[in-house]
Design a protein around this motif. Structure first.
Motif, short mmCIF file in Angstrom:
data_model
loop_
_atom_site.label_atom_id
_atom_site.label_comp_id
_atom_site.label_asym_id
_atom_site.label_seq_id
_atom_site.Cartn_x
_atom_site.Cartn_y
_atom_site.Cartn_z
N HIS A 1 0.82 -1.20 0.00
CA HIS A 1 0.00 0.00 0.00
C HIS A 1 0.86 1.26 0.00
O HIS A 1 0.58 2.21 -0.74
N PRO B 1 -0.35 -3.35 -6.33
CA PRO B 1 -1.37 -4.31 -5.89
C PRO B 1 -0.86 -5.74 -5.80
O PRO B 1 -1.60 -6.63 -5.42
N GLU C 1 -7.95 -10.61 -0.14
CA GLU C 1 -9.26 -10.15 -0.63
C GLU C 1 -9.75 -8.94 0.17
O GLU C 1 -10.26 -7.98 -0.41
N ARG C 2 -9.55 -8.99 1.48
CA ARG C 2 -10.00 -7.87 2.31
C ARG C 2 -9.21 -6.59 2.02
O ARG C 2 -9.73 -5.49 2.13
N GLU C 3 -7.95 -6.77 1.64
CA GLU C 3 -7.06 -5.62 1.44
C GLU C 3 -6.91 -5.22 -0.02
O GLU C 3 -6.12 -4.32 -0.35
N ASP C 4 -7.65 -5.87 -0.92
CA ASP C 4 -7.58 -5.58 -2.34
C ASP C 4 -6.16 -5.73 -2.90
O ASP C 4 -5.66 -4.87 -3.63
N ILE C 5 -5.55 -6.85 -2.54
CA ILE C 5 -4.20 -7.18 -2.97
C ILE C 5 -4.25 -8.47 -3.79
O ILE C 5 -5.03 -9.38 -3.48
N THR C 6 -3.42 -8.56 -4.82
CA THR C 6 -3.31 -9.78 -5.60
C THR C 6 -2.03 -10.52 -5.23
O THR C 6 -0.94 -9.95 -5.31
N ASN D 1 -7.96 -13.38 -5.99
CA ASN D 1 -6.79 -12.66 -5.51
C ASN D 1 -5.55 -13.54 -5.37
O ASN D 1 -4.54 -13.10 -4.82
#
Length: 277
Positions: free
Chosen positions: A94, A99, A133-138, A166
């Motif tokens: 972040h 991502p 998934e919660r943090e919008d990370i792949t 993700n």
């Protein structure tokens, strides 16, 4: 067609300024971050991360991925151990504006069969994917040597069994060669292409397992690049040469050898008509 050229900065030098200078000289506008100032990315303080971000911002370089060590531990460690470390890698992602986080699928003890750890691996990979998934990370699963997902079939097993958007695949031709996949493209590309989102570039020789620049080994790197071009791939190609040293947590090349690896890759992309930016 253009692909985004990146590379593991700490393969060049421990100092981020040197890392960026060499990458920019080779035509790369991105960097993959595994460590800085000799400290792994998951152990950098908030102050160090801010300093690293300033180095990149001032020199016009973006971060392609966080090359974390998550999952490069024994599978018997508690699930929470790597979930907590992934949290630190996510904080770095972040802060540095990417991502993508590279991860692995766990080592096992000597004499422990790979099939016997499958359930424990999937449990941990699901927990990591939940956080992503919660943090919008792949999460990019790399096919590292001697982890559960070190062959195309087991990489596919992980990604399809976890079933998270993700969790996707990073492809490393050299690592496949080093675990006995004699023809990585022939044996693995069609299986993994639906999930392949990131390319890490090095090659290896079947006879010795030695790492060599792209196109100089048995990893079918050219065939893989050509197929990606035909498939419309528009992602990252990230250099991880390992030409001077390899260890359990990574490798090193130095500026000269890193440059040799970059030129080998760029010869292939030039032949194929791919522009790197």
């Amino acid at each position: 067609m253009s692909w985004k050229l990146s590379g593991f900065g700490d393969e060049i030098d421990v100092e981020p300024v040197v890392q960026v200078t060499v990458l920019k000289a080779l035509g790369a506008n991105h960097i993959e971050v595994r460590s800085a100032w000799g400290t792994n990315i998951v152990d950098l303080s908030a102050t160090q991360l801010n300093g690293l971000a300033r180095v990149f911002d001032e020199r016009g370089v973006q971060v392609s991925a966080i090359a974390s060590p998550i999952g490069k531990v024994d599978v018997t460690l508690p699930v929470e151990h790597e979930v907590e470390r992934l949290g630190r890698a996510i904080a770095a992602a972040h802060r540095l504006g990417t991502p993508y986080i590279r991860i692995f699928s766990f080592f096992r003890g000597e004499g422990v069969s790979v099939s016997s750890i499958r359930d424990e691996v999937l449990l941990r990979m699901r927990a990591l994917a939940d956080l992503a998934e919660r943090e919008d990370i792949t999460l990019l699963h790399e096919n590292e040597k001697d982890i559960y997902g070190d062959t195309p079939e087991r990489v596919l097993d992980i990604i399809e069994s976890v079933g998270s958007p993700n969790l996707v695949a990073a492809w490393d031709s050299a690592n496949f060669v080093q675990v006995g996949v004699e023809h990585p493209f022939d044996q693995g590309y069609a299986l993994l292409r639906p999930y392949l989102r990131y390319l890490q570039v090095k090659d290896a020789l079947t006879a010795t397992s030695g790492v060599v620049p792209a196109g100089e080994g048995d990893g079918q790197v050219r065939e893989t690049l050509a197929a990606l071009l035909a498939d419309g791939y528009e992602g990252f190609v990230s250099l991880e040469p390992h030409l001077a040293d390899t260890n359990s947590l990574g490798g090193f090349s130095g500026p000269a050898e890193f440059g040799r690896a970059a030129r080998a890759l760029l010869r292939l992309t030039d032949e194929l008509g791919v522009q790197t930016v």
